[in-house]
Structure formats: structure tokens, C-alpha cells
Design an enzyme around this catalytic site. Structure first.
Site, PDB file in Angstrom:
ATOM      1  N   SER A  83      23.486  49.751  -4.340  1.00  0.00           N
ATOM      2  CA  SER A  83      22.664  50.961  -4.226  1.00  0.00           C
ATOM      3  C   SER A  83      22.058  51.002  -2.834  1.00  0.00           C
ATOM      4  O   SER A  83      21.283  50.109  -2.453  1.00  0.00           O
ATOM      5  CB  SER A  83      21.537  50.936  -5.258  1.00  0.00           C
ATOM      6  N   HIS A 102      26.741  53.220  -4.610  1.00  0.00           N
ATOM      7  CA  HIS A 102      25.842  53.930  -5.527  1.00  0.00           C
ATOM      8  C   HIS A 102      24.749  54.637  -4.721  1.00  0.00           C
ATOM      9  O   HIS A 102      24.060  54.014  -3.907  1.00  0.00           O
ATOM     10  CB  HIS A 102      25.234  52.903  -6.485  1.00  0.00           C
ATOM     11  N   ASP A 144      21.355  56.893  -5.004  1.00  0.00           N
ATOM     12  CA  ASP A 144      20.278  57.290  -5.911  1.00  0.00           C
ATOM     13  C   ASP A 144      19.579  58.535  -5.396  1.00  0.00           C
ATOM     14  O   ASP A 144      18.914  58.511  -4.369  1.00  0.00           O
ATOM     15  CB  ASP A 144      19.274  56.138  -6.040  1.00  0.00           C
ATOM     16  N   MET A 146      16.740  61.282  -6.047  1.00  0.00           N
ATOM     17  CA  MET A 146      15.483  61.473  -6.798  1.00  0.00           C
ATOM     18  C   MET A 146      14.750  62.687  -6.243  1.00  0.00           C
ATOM     19  O   MET A 146      14.721  62.907  -5.028  1.00  0.00           O
ATOM     20  CB  MET A 146      14.601  60.240  -6.650  1.00  0.00           C
ATOM     21  N   HIS A 206      24.056  59.150  -8.442  1.00  0.00           N
ATOM     22  CA  HIS A 206      23.200  59.052  -9.635  1.00  0.00           C
ATOM     23  C   HIS A 206      22.064  60.060  -9.494  1.00  0.00           C
ATOM     24  O   HIS A 206      21.148  59.862  -8.696  1.00  0.00           O
ATOM     25  CB  HIS A 206      22.690  57.599  -9.716  1.00  0.00           C
ATOM     26  N   MET A 212      18.871  61.588 -10.479  1.00  0.00           N
ATOM     27  CA  MET A 212      17.614  61.462 -11.233  1.00  0.00           C
ATOM     28  C   MET A 212      16.776  62.675 -10.869  1.00  0.00           C
ATOM     29  O   MET A 212      15.774  62.584 -10.150  1.00  0.00           O
ATOM     30  CB  MET A 212      16.910  60.149 -10.836  1.00  0.00           C
ATOM     31  N   MET A 217      20.391  52.323 -17.973  1.00  0.00           N
ATOM     32  CA  MET A 217      19.313  51.927 -17.064  1.00  0.00           C
ATOM     33  C   MET A 217      18.650  50.659 -17.596  1.00  0.00           C
ATOM     34  O   MET A 217      18.260  50.601 -18.758  1.00  0.00           O
ATOM     35  CB  MET A 217      18.250  53.036 -16.957  1.00  0.00           C
ATOM     36  N   GLY A 234      13.430  55.209 -10.732  1.00  0.00           N
ATOM     37  CA  GLY A 234      12.451  55.658  -9.741  1.00  0.00           C
ATOM     38  C   GLY A 234      12.355  54.758  -8.519  1.00  0.00           C
ATOM     39  O   GLY A 234      12.201  55.253  -7.412  1.00  0.00           O
ATOM     40  N   PHE A 235      12.462  53.456  -8.724  1.00  0.00           N
ATOM     41  CA  PHE A 235      12.266  52.549  -7.598  1.00  0.00           C
ATOM     42  C   PHE A 235      13.207  51.357  -7.680  1.00  0.00           C
ATOM     43  O   PHE A 235      13.554  50.919  -8.777  1.00  0.00           O
ATOM     44  CB  PHE A 235      10.813  52.041  -7.574  1.00  0.00           C
ATOM     45  N   GLY A 236      13.593  50.858  -6.511  1.00  0.00           N
ATOM     46  CA  GLY A 236      14.366  49.623  -6.462  1.00  0.00           C
ATOM     47  C   GLY A 236      13.433  48.432  -6.635  1.00  0.00           C
ATOM     48  O   GLY A 236      12.201  48.572  -6.612  1.00  0.00           O
ATOM     49  N   GLY A 237      14.032  47.267  -6.828  1.00  0.00           N
ATOM     50  CA  GLY A 237      13.253  46.032  -6.829  1.00  0.00           C
ATOM     51  C   GLY A 237      12.414  45.784  -8.069  1.00  0.00           C
ATOM     52  O   GLY A 237      11.485  44.977  -8.029  1.00  0.00           O
ATOM     53  N   ASP A 256      22.055  49.439 -14.234  1.00  0.00           N
ATOM     54  CA  ASP A 256      21.342  49.786 -13.006  1.00  0.00           C
ATOM     55  C   ASP A 256      19.882  49.369 -13.123  1.00  0.00           C
ATOM     56  O   ASP A 256      19.141  49.913 -13.944  1.00  0.00           O
ATOM     57  CB  ASP A 256      21.460  51.315 -12.812  1.00  0.00           C
ATOM     58  N   GLY A 257      19.498  48.385 -12.305  1.00  0.00           N
ATOM     59  CA  GLY A 257      18.103  47.963 -12.258  1.00  0.00           C
ATOM     60  C   GLY A 257      17.957  46.467 -12.488  1.00  0.00           C
ATOM     61  O   GLY A 257      18.309  45.957 -13.550  1.00  0.00           O
ATOM     62  N   GLY A 258      17.498  45.770 -11.446  1.00  0.00           N
ATOM     63  CA  GLY A 258      17.216  44.340 -11.593  1.00  0.00           C
ATOM     64  C   GLY A 258      18.449  43.467 -11.716  1.00  0.00           C
ATOM     65  O   GLY A 258      18.380  42.358 -12.245  1.00  0.00           O
ATOM     66  N   GLY A 299      20.646  46.921  -5.792  1.00  0.00           N
ATOM     67  CA  GLY A 299      20.030  47.384  -4.545  1.00  0.00           C
ATOM     68  C   GLY A 299      19.431  46.220  -3.790  1.00  0.00           C
ATOM     69  O   GLY A 299      19.993  45.725  -2.804  1.00  0.00           O
TER      70      GLY A 299
END
Ligand code: DX5
Ligand code: ZN
Length: 227
Positions: free
Chosen positions: A16, A41, A43, A45, A74, A76, A145, A150-153, A180-182, A202
């Protein structure tokens, strides 16, 4: 348009760019594609569906000019039916939308397919698998998800990731399942064990000083989870 989403069955890492250096995007993308990445990817938003603002079609247009990778966009955003075509015109290969945001998902999927892109439908952590069962057979991908969008990390949510299990059982290899995420070398084998085959990451890629090494270590770890 450049690439086609690979058919289900291979493990793919989709970095990402949300965590990339936006002033050097071309070089950031080249570093991961040179390491074998086939999907990038992106993102998007809108500050409304999620509390963050990121990328619009003009940026996708310039990314398209610097890579042959599959551009996995993606969305959002609150009104994907209105804006998705602009991302396709800008060069997206694949569009993913959130089921909560579309009143006529079947129509949207068919319209996008006619435009020549593949389509994915997304489940937020709190959204039940049942809400997408009707549309999955029309899609190329389901995005699960594993953080609130909304946010990376953010930290990986295992309970959300487990939704891959019933999806893989029900649809077999008919769709790609993206998480997607973590995602990082610790969580990658877990999600692959649950049935995911497309891993967005990401921070674990662009937050590392050596991107090719980060790509390799996530993919190597992911393969250990393969059933
Ligand atoms: C979250 C985005 C993700 C995010 C993943 O809202 O959809 O794609 O950038 O970032 P990491 O891998 O850092 O959790
Ligand atoms: Zn994403």
C-alpha cells in the site's frame, strides 16, 4: 490499463503506497516491483466515509505512467458509484468498494466490468460475511479489512481476519481473498492459514528502509502459512 489481477491460487503481496514517500512515488513503486511485486494497492479516502484524505484520479494517472503493475484501487469513499469510473479512466486495473457505500452493488459491479476492470467488495471489521454473499459470485476479489479503515500502521485484528475462513470454504478458488491492515511477517502466515491469498502491507513495506528485503520477508513468512 496495464495488468490483470492474477487468478486465485498464488500468494501475492500488494504494497500500500499510503506509507510510501509521496514525493518519490515512482522510485518507491519501482523498488517493490523490481522485487517481484505484481500488485500495487492504492488507498483512496475522502474524509467522509473515513476520517482521512489521500489520493484522487490525477495521482493514479501519473502512477499508471510509471508502472505496469496491477493498480488495485481501494475506494474508501461515500459515493464510489459516482467516482469509480474516474479512477478507471485514470488507469486503475481493479476497483474495490465497501458494501455499505453502494445502493445497487450488482449494477455497479456490472458497469465496472463493462469498463474492463476487475472488481472487489470489502468487509469492514464489523460487517458480517452474510452482507456480501449475494455479490461475491460476481466479483474477482473479497477484501477483508483487518483494521478499521482510515490509517496505516494500525494493529492487526485477528477476529476480523477469521472471516477469510468461511469465505474460502464457500467460494473455493473462485475469488481472491485480500486482507488489509496490520500485515507483516508475523501476521502474514496467520492470514494465509485462514485462506487469504492477497496481502496488503503498508508500514511493513514502506516503513522499512530496505523495501526489497521487506517484500521478501513478508512473502517468505506468508508461504509458511500456506495449507
Ligand atoms: C487502511 C488502508 C490500508 C493501510 C494498510 O485504511 O486501507 O491499505 O494502508 O496499512 P498497514 O499495512 O500499515 O496496516
Ligand atoms: Zn487499503
Amino acid at each position: 490499463m496495464a495488468g490483470r489481477l492474477p487468478k486465485p491460487g498464488t500468494i501475492e503481496l500488494a504494497p500500500s503506497i499510503l506509507s510510501a514517500d509521496f514525493a518519490n512515488l515512482a522510485s518507491e513503486i519501482r523498488q517493490v516491483t523490481d522485487a517481484g511485486v505484481r500488485i500495487v494497492h492504492i488507498d483512496v479516502m475522502d474524509g467522509h466515509f473515513v476520517p482521512n484524505l489521500t489520493i484522487g484520479p490525477p495521482v493514479v494517472k501519473w502512477i499508471r505512467r510509471c508502472t505496469q503493475a496491477v493498480l488495485d484501487v481501494h475506494l474508501m469513499i461515500t459515493d464510489p458509484q459516482r467516482y469509480a469510473p474516474r479512477f478507471v479512466e485514470a488507469g486503475a486495473d481493479h476497483i474495490t468498494f465497501h458494501i455499505e457505500t453502494v445502493r445497487e452493488p450488482v449494477r455497479m459491479i456490472e458497469d465496472l466490468r463493462r469498463m474492463g476492470v476487475t472488481v472487489g467488495v470489502t468487509l469492514n471489521p464489523g460487517t458480517p460475511v452474510d452482507s456480501i454473499l449475494d455479490v461475491v459470485p460476481l466479483c474477482d476479489m473479497v477484501l477483508v479489512m483487518t483494521v478499521e479503515p482510515g490509517f496505516g500502521g494500525q494493529e492487526f485484528m485477528d477476529a476480523a481476519a477469521r472471516k477469510c475462513i468461511p469465505l474460502r470454504e464457500k467460494f473455493g478458488n473462485a475469488v481472491r481473498i485480500e486482507v488489509d491492515g496490520g500485515i507483516n511477517p508475523q501476521t502474514a502466515p496467520i492470514v494465509v492459514g485462514y485462506g487469504a491469498d492477497t496481502l496488503v502491507a503498508g508500514q511493513a513495506v514502506f516503513g522499512e528502509p530496505n523495501r526489497p528485503e521487506a517484500v521478501r520477508s513478508i512473502l517468505q513468512a506468508a508461504l509458511c502459512g500456506k495449507r
